[in-house]
Design a protein around this motif. Structure first.
Motif, PDB file in Angstrom:
ATOM      1  N   LEU A   1       0.839  -1.196   0.000  1.00 28.12           N
ATOM      2  CA  LEU A   1       0.000   0.000   0.000  1.00 28.12           C
ATOM      3  C   LEU A   1       0.871   1.242   0.000  1.00 28.12           C
ATOM      4  O   LEU A   1       2.074   1.190   0.262  1.00 28.12           O
ATOM      5  CB  LEU A   1      -0.915   0.001   1.232  1.00 28.12           C
ATOM      6  N   ASP A   2       0.210   2.356  -0.249  1.00 26.43           N
ATOM      7  CA  ASP A   2       0.838   3.658  -0.202  1.00 26.43           C
ATOM      8  C   ASP A   2       1.573   3.878   1.118  1.00 26.43           C
ATOM      9  O   ASP A   2       1.022   3.594   2.180  1.00 26.43           O
ATOM     10  CB  ASP A   2      -0.287   4.692  -0.303  1.00 26.43           C
ATOM     11  N   ARG A   3       2.796   4.396   1.042  1.00 27.23           N
ATOM     12  CA  ARG A   3       3.585   4.837   2.198  1.00 27.23           C
ATOM     13  C   ARG A   3       4.126   3.701   3.059  1.00 27.23           C
ATOM     14  O   ARG A   3       4.577   3.942   4.176  1.00 27.23           O
ATOM     15  CB  ARG A   3       2.776   5.801   3.091  1.00 27.23           C
ATOM     16  N   CYS A   4       4.073   2.467   2.541  1.00 30.24           N
ATOM     17  CA  CYS A   4       4.629   1.365   3.342  1.00 30.24           C
ATOM     18  C   CYS A   4       6.155   1.360   3.269  1.00 30.24           C
ATOM     19  O   CYS A   4       6.808   0.645   4.027  1.00 30.24           O
ATOM     20  CB  CYS A   4       4.046   0.033   2.900  1.00 30.24           C
ATOM     21  N   GLY A   5       6.715   2.123   2.329  1.00 30.88           N
ATOM     22  CA  GLY A   5       8.180   2.222   2.253  1.00 30.88           C
ATOM     23  C   GLY A   5       8.792   1.588   1.014  1.00 30.88           C
ATOM     24  O   GLY A   5      10.008   1.393   0.964  1.00 30.88           O
ATOM     25  N   LYS A   6       7.985   1.293   0.014  1.00 31.00           N
ATOM     26  CA  LYS A   6       8.508   0.661  -1.211  1.00 31.00           C
ATOM     27  C   LYS A   6       9.635   1.468  -1.848  1.00 31.00           C
ATOM     28  O   LYS A   6      10.715   0.943  -2.115  1.00 31.00           O
ATOM     29  CB  LYS A   6       7.384   0.513  -2.266  1.00 31.00           C
ATOM     30  N   SER A   7       9.347   2.745  -2.148  1.00 28.54           N
ATOM     31  CA  SER A   7      10.337   3.543  -2.891  1.00 28.54           C
ATOM     32  C   SER A   7      11.611   3.733  -2.071  1.00 28.54           C
ATOM     33  O   SER A   7      12.723   3.691  -2.617  1.00 28.54           O
ATOM     34  CB  SER A   7       9.726   4.890  -3.288  1.00 28.54           C
ATOM     35  N   THR A   8      11.461   3.922  -0.758  1.00 32.45           N
ATOM     36  CA  THR A   8      12.629   4.039   0.119  1.00 32.45           C
ATOM     37  C   THR A   8      13.481   2.780   0.026  1.00 32.45           C
ATOM     38  O   THR A   8      14.706   2.841  -0.118  1.00 32.45           O
ATOM     39  CB  THR A   8      12.160   4.234   1.587  1.00 32.45           C
TER      40      THR A   8
ATOM     41  N   ARG B   1       3.419   7.959   9.423  1.00 33.04           N
ATOM     42  CA  ARG B   1       4.670   8.211   8.679  1.00 33.04           C
ATOM     43  C   ARG B   1       4.665   9.565   7.994  1.00 33.04           C
ATOM     44  O   ARG B   1       5.637  10.272   8.025  1.00 33.04           O
ATOM     45  CB  ARG B   1       4.903   7.098   7.662  1.00 33.04           C
ATOM     46  N   SER B   2       3.576   9.893   7.341  1.00 28.41           N
ATOM     47  CA  SER B   2       3.476  11.202   6.698  1.00 28.41           C
ATOM     48  C   SER B   2       2.055  11.346   6.210  1.00 28.41           C
ATOM     49  O   SER B   2       1.325  10.358   6.110  1.00 28.41           O
ATOM     50  CB  SER B   2       4.444  11.310   5.517  1.00 28.41           C
TER      51      SER B   2
ATOM     52  N   ALA C   1       6.902  -4.241   7.172  1.00 26.88           N
ATOM     53  CA  ALA C   1       7.579  -2.965   6.904  1.00 26.88           C
ATOM     54  C   ALA C   1       7.670  -2.120   8.169  1.00 26.88           C
ATOM     55  O   ALA C   1       7.962  -0.923   8.112  1.00 26.88           O
ATOM     56  CB  ALA C   1       6.851  -2.211   5.795  1.00 26.88           C
TER      57      ALA C   1
ATOM     58  N   GLY D   1       9.263  -0.906  11.815  1.00 29.57           N
ATOM     59  CA  GLY D   1      10.617  -0.699  12.315  1.00 29.57           C
ATOM     60  C   GLY D   1      11.308   0.411  11.541  1.00 29.57           C
ATOM     61  O   GLY D   1      10.704   1.040  10.666  1.00 29.57           O
ATOM     62  N   SER D   2      12.574   0.629  11.863  1.00 27.26           N
ATOM     63  CA  SER D   2      13.322   1.709  11.206  1.00 27.26           C
ATOM     64  C   SER D   2      13.605   1.339   9.754  1.00 27.26           C
ATOM     65  O   SER D   2      13.522   0.169   9.372  1.00 27.26           O
ATOM     66  CB  SER D   2      14.642   1.961  11.944  1.00 27.26           C
ATOM     67  N   ILE D   3      13.966   2.330   8.972  1.00 26.00           N
ATOM     68  CA  ILE D   3      14.322   2.098   7.566  1.00 26.00           C
ATOM     69  C   ILE D   3      15.442   1.064   7.478  1.00 26.00           C
ATOM     70  O   ILE D   3      15.406   0.155   6.644  1.00 26.00           O
ATOM     71  CB  ILE D   3      14.717   3.438   6.891  1.00 26.00           C
TER      72      ILE D   3
ATOM     73  N   VAL E   1      14.175  -2.528   8.273  1.00 28.14           N
ATOM     74  CA  VAL E   1      13.421  -3.101   7.155  1.00 28.14           C
ATOM     75  C   VAL E   1      14.395  -3.487   6.038  1.00 28.14           C
ATOM     76  O   VAL E   1      14.269  -4.552   5.424  1.00 28.14           O
ATOM     77  CB  VAL E   1      12.346  -2.120   6.656  1.00 28.14           C
TER      78      VAL E   1
END
Ligand code: ADP
Ligand code: 2DT
Ligand code: MG
Length: 219
Positions: free
Chosen positions: A17-24, A145-146, A187, A189-191, A194
């Protein structure tokens, strides 16, 4: 056992989903592989740089309206115009990391009410990912997250409907291609946490390369 030279690159897809951290996470993964001297390439879907991608971009920004079927087919066409390059790179030993793929296409369009079978069809025979990592995050954590952005689909109601459809997509992938092709990853925990979780799942496949031909989606 085959030598590494006969092995191809791995095709790895990130969904969620949106903002789960895919692009990061795809950015960090590609950076890590570059650092290690491993050939890897990031492929975003939609690829907004092509002529079709520009139409999709206008739609997502609500600068253009489009019939639900028509935009569904454009998202699929946007994958088809990238398919030959993905296949070529994999055969040349390059790891291809995709930020979303056909599974988002199905989940978002089915969430709008299009028939599931219709949604599956136009992506049939696209390059089959060797693994899809589905990043999961409780909605309460995601909302911290944002703020949602301004693009179409970025509302709680739509994301809830999309999550339900991703469950059906997961079942379809496992049924047609095997349980190992779709892996859920927390997803939370911290960047960095993950990132290490993801690396643990992918390290073997990426460093060893993949044996065998590139599969075809839904075939
Ligand atoms: P997606 O591509 O899935 O929509 P992003 O990677 O753009 O998600 O991340 C959404 C927001 O959350 C960004 O502001 C990003 O910096 C932040 N973020 C990503 N991963 C984490 C994490 N593990 N913990 C906290 N914030 C994160
Ligand atoms: P991002 O660029 O932030 O990931 O948002 N989508 C995507 C579809 O509706 N169909 C598709 O086939 C694909 C690949 C999901 C892209 C938005 O476009 C949606 C969110
Ligand atoms: Mg993103």
């Amino acid at each position: 056992t085959s030598s590494s030279s006969s092995r191809r690159g791995a095709f790895i897809v990130f969904e969620g989903l949106d903002r789960c951290g895919k692009s990061t996470q795809v950015d960090r993964l590609v950076q890590r592989l570059d650092r290690d001297g491993h050939k890897a390439r990031l492929q975003k879907f939609p690829d907004r740089t092509t002529a079709i991608g520009k139409m999709i971009d206008a739609y997502l920004q609500s600068k253009a309206e489009m019939d639900d079927h028509a935009i569904h087919l454009l998202f699929a066409a946007n994958r088809w115009e990238c398919a030959a390059a993905i296949r070529r790179d994999l055969e040349n030993g390059i790891t291809v990391i995709a930020d979303r793929y056909a599974f988002s296409g199905i989940a978002f369009s089915a969430a709008k009410g299009l028939p599931f079978e219709f949604c599956l069809q136009p992506d049939t025979a696209l390059p089959l990912p060797d693994i899809t990592l589905y990043l999961t995050l409780p909605p309460a954590v995601a909302s911290q997250r944002s703020a949602f952005g301004v693009e179409r689909y970025e509302t709680v109601a739509i994301q809830t409907a999309v999550r339900e459809q991703f469950g059906l997509v997961a079942n379809e992938v496992k049924k047609r291609h095997g349980d190992g092709k779709w892996v859920e990853v927390s997803a939370e925990g911290s960047i960095e946490e993950v990132e290490e979780r993801i690396w643990g799942l992918l390290e073997g496949m990426i460093s060893g390369g993949v044996d065998g031909r590139i599969g075809e989606l839904w075939v």
